[in-house]
Design a protein around this motif. Structure first.
Motif, mmCIF file in Angstrom:
data_model
loop_
_atom_site.group_PDB
_atom_site.id
_atom_site.type_symbol
_atom_site.label_atom_id
_atom_site.label_comp_id
_atom_site.label_asym_id
_atom_site.label_seq_id
_atom_site.Cartn_x
_atom_site.Cartn_y
_atom_site.Cartn_z
ATOM 1 N N UNK A 192 9.440 -23.486 29.155
ATOM 2 C CA UNK A 192 8.822 -24.811 29.062
ATOM 3 C C UNK A 192 8.236 -25.254 30.406
ATOM 4 N N UNK A 193 8.919 -24.925 31.495
ATOM 5 C CA UNK A 193 8.401 -25.286 32.818
ATOM 6 C C UNK A 193 7.089 -24.571 33.100
ATOM 7 N N UNK A 194 7.047 -23.287 32.840
ATOM 8 C CA UNK A 194 5.827 -22.525 33.105
ATOM 9 C C UNK A 194 4.667 -22.964 32.221
ATOM 10 N N UNK A 195 4.951 -23.501 31.041
ATOM 11 C CA UNK A 195 3.896 -24.000 30.155
ATOM 12 C C UNK A 195 3.371 -25.367 30.597
ATOM 13 N N UNK A 196 4.104 -26.069 31.484
ATOM 14 C CA UNK A 196 3.747 -27.435 31.856
ATOM 15 C C UNK A 196 3.601 -27.676 33.356
ATOM 16 N N UNK A 197 3.677 -26.643 34.165
ATOM 17 C CA UNK A 197 3.671 -26.809 35.617
ATOM 18 C C UNK A 197 2.276 -27.161 36.157
#
Length: 181
Positions: A164-169
């Motif tokens: 989720x972090x990599x999709x929203x960073x």
């Protein structure tokens, strides 16, 4: 056409310059330095304080809607590293966490969610590499995110949080410290 391409390149570079200004600091840990006993796990044969370090950040991109923090050991002999701490949904108005915020009884900003560590618990889990291994690298990272909230709850694994972090960073900043025993 050339003007449009040049404008796109300039916008891209402006975003990169903002991301380059994003910095993470701590009174308790330092880049390339050994973690203190406070940041060592208590359990699994380790006898540390299991206290999360203070963390402060500055220079986040203007479009940041929330923050997340992770602590990760890529050297763990698991084939997939080891998640020591995951926090998401930190409000964009927050720019620091005090020492112990992620430890049992610590105070976190309202709405912040701590996912599961690879120890199987919520909250900070300190360093505890196998005896005899070369010192491991512990990456403490603050993530500036384009989402107000991520759909993460206290049961989320480190892998799910990482996805989720990599999709929203938008940007991230890190301090990597070491520890061996």
């Amino acid at each position: 056409m050339k003007t449009r391409i040049l404008f796109s390149v300039l916008l891209s570079l402006a975003g990169t310059a903002l991301a380059d200004d994003f910095k993470l600091s701590s009174k308790d840990i330092a880049e390339g330095q050994t973690l203190s006993a406070e940041q060592v796990f208590k359990g699994f044969g380790c006898e540390g304080g299991n206290v999360s370090p203070s963390l402060a950040w500055q220079g986040a991109p203007a479009e940041t809607k929330s923050f997340a923090i992770t602590a990760y050991d890529p050297d763990a002999p698991t084939g997939s590293g080891w998640w020591h701490w995951t926090l998401v949904n930190i409000p964009a108005t927050v720019t620091e966490l005090p020492k112990g915020a992620g430890s049992k009884g610590g105070k976190l900003p309202k709405g912040t969610v701590q996912g599961l560590t690879d120890f199987g618990t919520n909250g900070f889990g300190g360093a505890c590499p196998p005896v005899g291994d070369k010192p491991h690298h512990y990456q403490f990272t603050v993530w500036a995110l384009k989402a107000d909230r991520l759909p993460i709850d206290k049961h989320a694994s480190g892998a799910m949080v990482g996805y989720m972090l990599n999709a929203n960073v938008i940007a991230k900043a890190s301090i990597t410290a070491t520890y061996g025993r």
